[in-house]
Scaffold this motif. Structure first.
Motif, short mmCIF file in Angstrom:
data_model
loop_
_atom_site.label_atom_id
_atom_site.label_comp_id
_atom_site.label_asym_id
_atom_site.label_seq_id
_atom_site.Cartn_x
_atom_site.Cartn_y
_atom_site.Cartn_z
N GLY A 34 10.38 26.50 -7.93
CA GLY A 34 10.78 25.10 -7.77
C GLY A 34 10.23 24.44 -6.53
N THR A 35 9.52 25.20 -5.71
CA THR A 35 8.92 24.63 -4.51
C THR A 35 7.44 24.33 -4.78
N VAL A 36 6.79 23.76 -3.78
CA VAL A 36 5.37 23.50 -3.83
C VAL A 36 4.73 24.25 -2.67
N HIS A 37 3.65 24.96 -2.94
CA HIS A 37 2.96 25.73 -1.90
C HIS A 37 1.48 25.37 -1.94
N GLU A 38 0.96 24.91 -0.84
CA GLU A 38 -0.45 24.48 -0.76
C GLU A 38 -0.78 23.47 -1.86
N GLY A 39 0.19 22.61 -2.16
CA GLY A 39 -0.01 21.56 -3.16
C GLY A 39 0.15 22.01 -4.60
N LEU A 40 0.55 23.26 -4.81
CA LEU A 40 0.68 23.80 -6.16
C LEU A 40 2.13 24.16 -6.47
N PRO A 41 2.56 23.94 -7.72
CA PRO A 41 3.94 24.30 -8.07
C PRO A 41 4.12 25.82 -8.10
N VAL A 42 5.31 26.25 -7.70
CA VAL A 42 5.66 27.67 -7.72
C VAL A 42 6.73 27.86 -8.80
N PHE A 43 6.48 28.81 -9.69
CA PHE A 43 7.35 29.07 -10.82
C PHE A 43 8.08 30.40 -10.64
N ALA A 44 9.16 30.57 -11.41
CA ALA A 44 9.97 31.78 -11.33
C ALA A 44 9.33 32.95 -12.07
N SER A 45 8.49 32.66 -13.06
CA SER A 45 7.92 33.72 -13.88
C SER A 45 6.55 33.32 -14.41
N VAL A 46 5.82 34.31 -14.85
CA VAL A 46 4.52 34.05 -15.46
C VAL A 46 4.70 33.23 -16.74
N GLY A 70 -2.07 36.05 -0.86
CA GLY A 70 -2.07 35.08 -1.95
C GLY A 70 -2.45 33.70 -1.49
N THR A 71 -1.91 33.28 -0.35
CA THR A 71 -2.24 31.96 0.20
C THR A 71 -3.71 31.88 0.59
N LYS A 72 -4.17 32.87 1.32
CA LYS A 72 -5.57 32.86 1.79
C LYS A 72 -6.54 32.79 0.62
N HIS A 73 -6.32 33.61 -0.39
CA HIS A 73 -7.26 33.64 -1.50
C HIS A 73 -7.09 32.46 -2.45
N THR A 74 -5.88 31.92 -2.56
CA THR A 74 -5.69 30.71 -3.35
C THR A 74 -6.51 29.57 -2.75
N LEU A 75 -6.45 29.42 -1.43
CA LEU A 75 -7.22 28.36 -0.77
C LEU A 75 -8.72 28.57 -0.98
N ARG A 76 -9.17 29.81 -0.95
CA ARG A 76 -10.58 30.09 -1.20
C ARG A 76 -10.97 29.77 -2.63
#
Length: 136
Positions: free
Chosen positions: A45-57, A21-27
């Motif tokens: 509630g965290t941020v990953h690679e500058g993007l917000p992470v949510f609990a659900s779709v 997920g990380t590799k392809h998000t960056l791509r």
């Protein structure tokens, strides 16, 4: 031919914090795609690679206006991830995961049909084929 993903699409990534997920998000970001967040209930509630992470779709859609989910979760969790996207009403779910059992694929496809075919499903990539003598 219809075009389901455009330069205006707002994309969320289910499984954004995993290695694929990380590799392809960056791509996707490098290509100019509008990735607006990700989903991982354990890291909400965290941020990953500058993007917000949510609990659900559903939460990601409500917060970002996302209309596409790209799914990068392990095969054992793919069926539930797709069903979650369907329940949230995402218009397009792109299932990238390899090795998803065929039975799981038919189950989430039938689930989408039963829910009114509001979610177009592309994928999964390379369905899982059981070895001889194994059940799938």
């Amino acid at each position: 031919m219809a075009i389901w993903l455009t330069e205006n699409s707002k994309i969320i990534v289910q499984g954004i914090t995993g290695s694929e997920g990380t590799k392809h998000t960056l791509r996707m970001l490098a290509s100019g795609a509008k990735v607006v967040g990700g989903v991982n209930p354990r890291k909400a509630g965290t941020v990953h690679e500058g993007l917000p992470v949510f609990a659900s779709v559903a939460e990601a859609m409500a917060s970002t206006g996302a209309d596409v989910s790209v799914i990068f979760v392990p095969p054992a969790f793919t069926k539930d991830a797709v069903k979650e996207a369907i329940d949230a009403g995402i218009p397009l779910a792109v299932v990238i995961t390899e090795g998803v059992p065929i039975h799981d694929t038919t189950e989430f496809w039938a689930y989408a049909v039963a829910k009114g075919n509001k979610t177009r499903i592309i994928g999964p990539n390379c369905p899982g084929i059981a070895s001889p003598g194994a059940s799938n």
